[in-house]
Design an enzyme around this catalytic site. Structure first.
Site, PDB file in Angstrom:
ATOM      1  N   SER A 123      11.951  16.526   5.979  1.00  0.00           N
ATOM      2  CA  SER A 123      11.286  15.764   4.921  1.00  0.00           C
ATOM      3  C   SER A 123      12.277  14.906   4.143  1.00  0.00           C
ATOM      4  O   SER A 123      11.866  14.050   3.363  1.00  0.00           O
ATOM      5  CB  SER A 123      10.578  16.708   3.950  1.00  0.00           C
ATOM      6  OG  SER A 123      11.508  17.587   3.338  1.00  0.00           O
ATOM      7  N   HIS A 144       6.452  14.859  10.491  1.00  0.00           N
ATOM      8  CA  HIS A 144       6.519  15.450   9.160  1.00  0.00           C
ATOM      9  C   HIS A 144       5.150  15.960   8.744  1.00  0.00           C
ATOM     10  O   HIS A 144       4.273  15.197   8.335  1.00  0.00           O
ATOM     11  CB  HIS A 144       7.037  14.423   8.145  1.00  0.00           C
ATOM     12  CG  HIS A 144       7.160  14.990   6.767  1.00  0.00           C
ATOM     13  ND1 HIS A 144       6.871  14.268   5.632  1.00  0.00           N
ATOM     14  CD2 HIS A 144       7.529  16.225   6.332  1.00  0.00           C
ATOM     15  CE1 HIS A 144       7.059  15.025   4.574  1.00  0.00           C
ATOM     16  NE2 HIS A 144       7.449  16.218   4.963  1.00  0.00           N
ATOM     17  N   GLU A 156       3.136  12.510   9.118  1.00  0.00           N
ATOM     18  CA  GLU A 156       3.891  11.267   9.225  1.00  0.00           C
ATOM     19  C   GLU A 156       4.655  11.290  10.546  1.00  0.00           C
ATOM     20  O   GLU A 156       5.483  12.179  10.773  1.00  0.00           O
ATOM     21  CB  GLU A 156       4.862  11.115   8.051  1.00  0.00           C
ATOM     22  CG  GLU A 156       4.165  10.893   6.719  1.00  0.00           C
ATOM     23  CD  GLU A 156       5.137  10.847   5.551  1.00  0.00           C
ATOM     24  OE1 GLU A 156       4.941  10.008   4.660  1.00  0.00           O
ATOM     25  OE2 GLU A 156       6.089  11.662   5.518  1.00  0.00           O
ATOM     26  N   ASN A 194       6.949  10.411   0.265  1.00  0.00           N
ATOM     27  CA  ASN A 194       8.005  10.754  -0.685  1.00  0.00           C
ATOM     28  C   ASN A 194       8.752   9.538  -1.212  1.00  0.00           C
ATOM     29  O   ASN A 194       9.460   9.629  -2.218  1.00  0.00           O
ATOM     30  CB  ASN A 194       8.986  11.744  -0.052  1.00  0.00           C
ATOM     31  CG  ASN A 194       8.443  13.155  -0.062  1.00  0.00           C
ATOM     32  OD1 ASN A 194       7.661  13.522  -0.938  1.00  0.00           O
ATOM     33  ND2 ASN A 194       8.832  13.956   0.916  1.00  0.00           N
TER      34      ASN A 194
END
Length: 504
Positions: A123, A144, A156, A194
């Site tokens: 991540s 991910h 992802e 993120n």
């Protein structure tokens, strides 16, 4: 390129929470699954834990007993990496350290077949850097998953610099065959979620650090006005302050300390003090047994104005005019080429947050952006020491007459929801311009990965193409650090619109 055949074995290396979750997803989808962990006995423990979760699914009628038994028969702990030799996909979910992941992948490359797809669930690390240790990095991709992997729909699919299109496509289709919603993403710090989510935390912390509002009030405004599932303070207490700060710091460092991603000093002090959130019993909030949850600041009851004068259509807040009329308050409309404000009987003005501050004007109260003013249960107002008490009282009374709780915060430009949404829109446009992902995938990722009420581009279409640029441009004038400087992508987005409108 199609998804992996269900007869193809899938291996997961690393049997922590994420590793077990990914293994369960592949198992329930129908694959034979191998579990490996470098710590002796961990793989067997993980297999038992997955079996227990399958039992709970049966008890909740989400899985049949026959399917559970078949899944258990397909799940095998592996005693060594050599037992993964025939796997078609190996996903690593080991310690978030580049050297550890690279060493593991080098070992796997000597064991698995040349057509085996290798993947990382990292991540925070670069997929390109991890794959750089491989002789054939083209077959390496990021997968991910979000925690808990069996429940969260988003995956992802991250292409490193050397990832082959065929490998990324196969990973994407496999994730979709597993019942997930995959989004394609280039290898960039933070990937999609993120990276673009940083302002949600950063702006809430910035308002707090400016002493404009307390955590409970900021959280309440984000939830009840912004439509977010949780506020930034309660969410980071749930995630873990150390975990959240670590992601922010990683993205900031990976972007060469770009000021747009600067970590919060207040959060740093929280981590240093050991107040990590729910897991430690205290974070922004006290989570000990019997502790009282602080209430958001809510203004005392005030008398509504006898009427309001609407200058302009209020832009993104235009639905307020209908709500005011429904509340029995007369609205006098006046045409105004550049005006988007309400004038109160006191002579003071009520203006939607625009990146400026009350102190710059005579007798102005700002109100914050809302996802849906009709459904919002709380609205934030801001004023300065120069704002007349009568003007503030009339503004409070107006929104209370519409059935809203009112929180009065300090005089910060962009307030809470408005500045947060504007920065999220800006980062999203910047990501598209730099080839990170498509608009559609970014909207999907933000709705499914962090439960935003709208994706950034959905927000932008609702608010108008120039709205985010105008607000951030005003903010940048008041804080020229670069944190709020509109990206070139946002400038082009807004300026192209203005040029087209000017030519029409």
């Amino acid at each position: 390129m199609t998804a992996l055949d269900l007869s193809s074995p899938v291996a997961v290396v690393g049997t922590g929470t994420m590793g077990q979750g990914i293994a369960q997803v592949a198992l329930v989808a129908g694959h034979p699954v191998r579990l490996y962990d470098s710590v002796p006995g961990r793989a067997r423990e993980a297999a038992d834990a997955i079996g227990a979760r399958l039992d709970r699914l049966v008890a909740k009628d989400r899985l049949t007993g026959a399917d559970r038994d078949a899944a258990r028969a397909r799940l095998k702990p592996a005693g060594s990496l050599d037992e993964l030799a025939d796997c078609s996909l190996v996903v690593e979910a080991v310690l978030e350290r580049l050297d550890v992941k690279q060493e593991l992948l080098r070992a796997l490359e000597d064991i698995v077949t040349d057509d085996c797809l290798l993947a990382t669930n990292t991540s925070s690390l670069s997929v390109t850097a991890i794959g750089g240790a491989l002789r054939h990095p083209g077959r390496f991709v990021g997968l991910h998953f979000f925690n808990p992997a069996p429940l969260m729909p988003l995956v992802e699919v991250v292409s490193g610099f050397a990832t082959d299109v065929t490998s990324a496509t196969r990973a994407y289709e496999t994730a979709r065959a597993w019942g997930k919603t995959p989004v394609a993403c280039a290898d960039t710090p933070g990937f999609i979620v993120n990276r673009i989510a940083r302002p949600f935390y950063a702006e809430a912390f910035a308002v707090y650090e400016a002493q404009a509002a307390d955590p409970a009030t900021i959280d309440a405004v984000l939830r009840e006005s912004g439509g977010f599932r949780m506020g930034a303070f309660e969410l980071t207490d749930l995630i873990g302050q150390d975990v959240n700060e670590s992601v922010t710091h990683s993205v900031w460092q990976s972007f060469f300390q770009d000021v747009r991603f600067t970590p919060s000093l207040a959060q740093r002090r929280l981590v240093e003090s050991g107040r990590l959130g729910r897991k430690s019993g205290h974070g922004w909030y006290d989570h000990s047994d019997g502790a009282d949850r602080p209430e958001p600041h809510t203004a005392e009851k005030a008398r509504p104005p006898a009427y309001v004068v609407a200058e302009g259509d209020l832009g993104p807040a235009s639905e307020l005019l209908a709500l005011i009329r429904e509340a029995g308050i007369p609205v006098r409309e006046e045409d105004e080429d550049h005006g988007t404000r309400l004038v109160l009987p006191s002579g003071g003005q009520l203006v939607l947050a625009d990146g400026q501050t009350s102190v710059e004007f005579r007798d102005v109260v700002y109100f914050d952006l809302a996802l849906d003013y009709r459904r919002a249960t709380r609205v934030a107002l801001s004023s300065s020491q120069d704002t007349a008490a009568q003007t503030l009282a009339e503004a409070i009374g107006l929104f209370q007459a519409l059935g809203k709780d009112v929180s009065v915060i300090g005089d910060v430009p962009g307030m809470i929801v408005a500045r947060t949404v504007a920065r999220i829109v800006d980062l999203a446009l910047d990501a598209v311009a730099k080839g990170v992902a498509t608009e559609e995938d970014i909207d999907t990722a933000m709705r499914l990965g962090v439960n935003y009420p709208l994706g950034p581009f959905e927000w932008s279409r609702r608010l108008g193409r120039t709205w985010a640029y105008d607000l951030l441009d005003d903010l940048h004038l008041r804080d020229p650090s670069g944190r709020y400087a509109p990206s070139l992508a946002l400038y082009r987005h807004a300026y192209a619109t203005e040029k087209r409108e000017g030519a029409s």
